[in-house]
Motif scaffolding. Sequence first.
Motif, short mmCIF file in Angstrom:
data_model
loop_
_atom_site.label_atom_id
_atom_site.label_comp_id
_atom_site.label_asym_id
_atom_site.label_seq_id
_atom_site.Cartn_x
_atom_site.Cartn_y
_atom_site.Cartn_z
N GLU A 44 0.83 -1.22 0.00
CA GLU A 44 0.00 0.00 0.00
C GLU A 44 0.86 1.26 0.00
N THR A 45 2.16 1.14 0.39
CA THR A 45 3.01 2.33 0.47
C THR A 45 3.75 2.54 -0.84
N VAL A 46 4.71 1.64 -1.12
CA VAL A 46 5.50 1.67 -2.36
C VAL A 46 5.75 0.22 -2.75
N TYR A 47 6.27 0.00 -3.96
CA TYR A 47 6.64 -1.36 -4.36
C TYR A 47 7.90 -1.78 -3.61
N GLY A 48 7.94 -3.07 -3.20
CA GLY A 48 9.09 -3.60 -2.49
C GLY A 48 9.86 -4.58 -3.36
N LEU A 49 11.16 -4.74 -3.05
CA LEU A 49 11.99 -5.74 -3.72
C LEU A 49 12.26 -6.82 -2.68
N ASP A 72 22.57 -0.12 5.76
CA ASP A 72 21.17 0.32 5.81
C ASP A 72 20.26 -0.91 5.92
N PRO A 73 19.67 -1.16 7.11
CA PRO A 73 18.94 -2.41 7.32
C PRO A 73 17.59 -2.45 6.61
N LEU A 74 17.05 -3.66 6.47
CA LEU A 74 15.82 -3.89 5.71
C LEU A 74 14.63 -4.12 6.63
N LEU A 112 7.58 -1.48 13.07
CA LEU A 112 8.06 -1.45 14.45
C LEU A 112 9.45 -2.08 14.52
N VAL A 113 10.37 -1.38 15.17
CA VAL A 113 11.73 -1.89 15.34
C VAL A 113 11.85 -2.43 16.77
N LEU A 114 12.10 -3.74 16.85
CA LEU A 114 12.15 -4.45 18.14
C LEU A 114 13.43 -5.27 18.20
N PRO A 129 21.11 -5.16 16.73
CA PRO A 129 20.42 -6.18 17.53
C PRO A 129 18.90 -6.11 17.38
N THR A 130 18.42 -5.18 16.55
CA THR A 130 16.98 -5.00 16.36
C THR A 130 16.56 -5.38 14.95
N VAL A 131 15.26 -5.67 14.79
CA VAL A 131 14.71 -5.95 13.45
C VAL A 131 13.45 -5.12 13.24
N LEU A 133 9.84 -4.69 11.62
CA LEU A 133 8.77 -5.61 11.23
C LEU A 133 7.54 -4.82 10.80
N ARG A 134 6.88 -5.31 9.72
CA ARG A 134 5.65 -4.64 9.31
C ARG A 134 4.73 -5.63 8.61
N VAL A 135 3.42 -5.40 8.75
CA VAL A 135 2.40 -6.18 8.06
C VAL A 135 1.77 -5.27 7.01
N ALA A 154 12.23 -6.67 2.48
CA ALA A 154 12.03 -5.87 1.27
C ALA A 154 12.25 -4.39 1.53
N PRO A 155 13.18 -3.80 0.81
CA PRO A 155 13.27 -2.34 0.74
C PRO A 155 12.42 -1.88 -0.42
N SER A 156 12.32 -0.58 -0.62
CA SER A 156 11.63 -0.08 -1.80
C SER A 156 12.38 -0.54 -3.05
N GLU A 193 6.39 5.82 2.11
CA GLU A 193 6.76 4.64 2.89
C GLU A 193 6.18 4.64 4.30
N SER A 194 6.32 3.48 4.95
CA SER A 194 5.77 3.30 6.29
C SER A 194 6.47 4.20 7.31
N THR A 195 5.75 4.50 8.37
CA THR A 195 6.32 5.18 9.53
C THR A 195 7.13 4.15 10.32
N VAL A 196 8.37 4.50 10.68
CA VAL A 196 9.23 3.56 11.41
C VAL A 196 9.39 4.04 12.85
N VAL A 197 8.99 3.17 13.80
CA VAL A 197 9.05 3.51 15.23
C VAL A 197 9.85 2.45 15.97
N ALA A 236 22.57 6.77 15.07
CA ALA A 236 22.97 5.36 15.08
C ALA A 236 21.74 4.45 15.07
N LEU A 237 20.65 4.92 15.70
CA LEU A 237 19.43 4.12 15.75
C LEU A 237 18.74 4.08 14.40
N ALA A 238 18.94 5.10 13.59
CA ALA A 238 18.23 5.21 12.32
C ALA A 238 19.22 5.25 11.15
O1 TXA Z 1 6.71 1.29 3.28
C1 TXA Z 1 7.82 0.79 3.45
O2 TXA Z 1 8.38 0.80 4.55
C2 TXA Z 1 8.51 0.15 2.21
C3 TXA Z 1 7.67 -1.04 1.77
C4 TXA Z 1 8.35 -1.83 0.68
O3 TXA Z 1 7.38 -1.86 2.87
N1 TXA Z 1 9.85 -0.24 2.55
C5 TXA Z 1 10.85 0.66 2.74
O4 TXA Z 1 12.08 0.08 2.96
O5 TXA Z 1 10.69 1.85 2.70
P1 TXA Z 1 13.42 0.91 2.91
O6 TXA Z 1 14.48 -0.14 2.97
O7 TXA Z 1 13.45 1.81 1.76
O8 TXA Z 1 13.44 1.69 4.27
C6 TXA Z 1 13.58 1.00 5.50
C7 TXA Z 1 13.89 1.95 6.62
C8 TXA Z 1 15.30 2.48 6.49
O9 TXA Z 1 15.31 3.86 6.77
C9 TXA Z 1 16.05 1.70 7.55
O10 TXA Z 1 17.16 2.39 8.01
C10 TXA Z 1 14.98 1.47 8.60
O11 TXA Z 1 13.81 1.24 7.86
N2 TXA Z 1 15.29 0.28 9.42
C11 TXA Z 1 15.21 -1.01 9.07
N3 TXA Z 1 15.65 -1.80 10.06
C12 TXA Z 1 15.99 -1.01 11.08
C13 TXA Z 1 16.53 -1.24 12.39
N4 TXA Z 1 16.79 -2.46 12.85
N5 TXA Z 1 16.78 -0.17 13.15
C14 TXA Z 1 16.52 1.07 12.69
N6 TXA Z 1 16.03 1.36 11.46
C15 TXA Z 1 15.77 0.33 10.67
#
Ligand code: TXA
Length: 353
Positions: A44-49, A72-74, A112-114, A129-131, A133-135, A154-156, A193-197, A236-238
């Motif tokens: 719903e946000t962008v296309y993923g690979l 840059d983590p996925l 969510l980063v956990l 040490p974190t991952v 996660l999104r649905v 999947a990143p964009s 793209e999704s909001t990352v928390v 460092a967190l982002a």
């Molecule tokens: O909407 C989206 O989030 C899209 C679709 C495909 O799901 N994906 C996306 O992925 O935008 P990408 O790789 O372009 O962006 C992922 C973001 C990056 O800024 C990355 O640094 C952050 O999420 N991220 C991933 N794992 C992380 C972690 N363990 N700690 C902190 N940030 C993390």
Amino acid sequence: MTWQDAGPRVAGQPPRVLPGGDPGAIREAADLLRSGRLVAFPTETVYGLGADALDRAAVARIFAVKDRPSFDPLIVHLAGAADVADHAEAADASDPRVARLGARFWPGPLTLVLRKRDHIPGIVTAGLPTVALRVPDHPVALALIRAAGVPVAAPSANRFGRVSPTRASHVVRSLGSRVSLVLDGGPCRVGIESTVVLLAEGRAILLRPGGVPSEAIEAEIGPLDHAADGVPGGAALAPGGSGAHYAPGARLEIVDPFGPGAARRLRARPGERLGLLATSTAGAQAARARGGPFAAEEVLAPDGDPVTVAARLFDALHDLDAAGLDRIVAQPVRAVGLGRAVMDRLRRAALDV
Ligand code: TXA
Ligand code: MG
């Protein structure tokens, strides 16, 4: 590692684009994922690979195909909130804030980063040490994850640093023969793209503004710290959360057409192909009255409604990109609600790479 995800296909051929609504296409894509190959798919946000998140070699191929730096983590995509407990440490998976946010916003544009469990490879998390996660809230993405039976990293689906894809055709243009299969789900509904928390040790940090307004998250779990405001250790967190990104081919400048001194920056120089990215009809009119001429124009929303602006932003940047411009002037929006994510993307598109 070469960038070609060619497998049995010959490098240099354009990817196949299959309708995401076709069960046969989903089966084929799921088989590719299970055999360590990459598939581009709609969310719903962008296309993923996508790749099987538990297959290190497949994940390494994502970085190669995108020219993405390995620091840059996925994001790992799951079929449902119940799967969080499989991949996050028990203490974090059982955090009541995770349940609250999952129930309210999943499936949807929230990541969510956990703290991660051991089986999540370090290449997915860039050694953190974190991952993340999104649905995703897209029937094709969910069908693919379910059919593959694996979590999907999947990143964009664009070259690193460039404009994110909101249509299958954008993926084809950006990645070309570097990917063998694209599932087409039409234009992305949210478009940003999704909001990352990050939720850790009682803290809650907004790492990236995105499709769920931070105000809506705060209404569920209380105030968020903002990494962009310089939280201790925020950079460092982002990782990947700062610096130039989303860049169109032309130089982009943010110019308020109603602002003082705008006329000079809104005017095309002799021989310059200038593009206009207006976020409202009134903004476009003001820009035309004070500057121009514009070789190409995009008006994102008649009334400047941030939901529509967000949904059309990357699409418009792709179209402006195709117009062969020297410079783009972009009208800002108020950085509240979804406007915060829009301004984040515009500011980063405006940075010199
Ligand atoms: O909407 C989206 O989030 C899209 C679709 C495909 O799901 N994906 C996306 O992925 O935008 P990408 O790789 O372009 O962006 C992922 C973001 C990056 O800024 C990355 O640094 C952050 O999420 N991220 C991933 N794992 C992380 C972690 N363990 N700690 C902190 N940030 C993390
Ligand atoms: Mg991206």
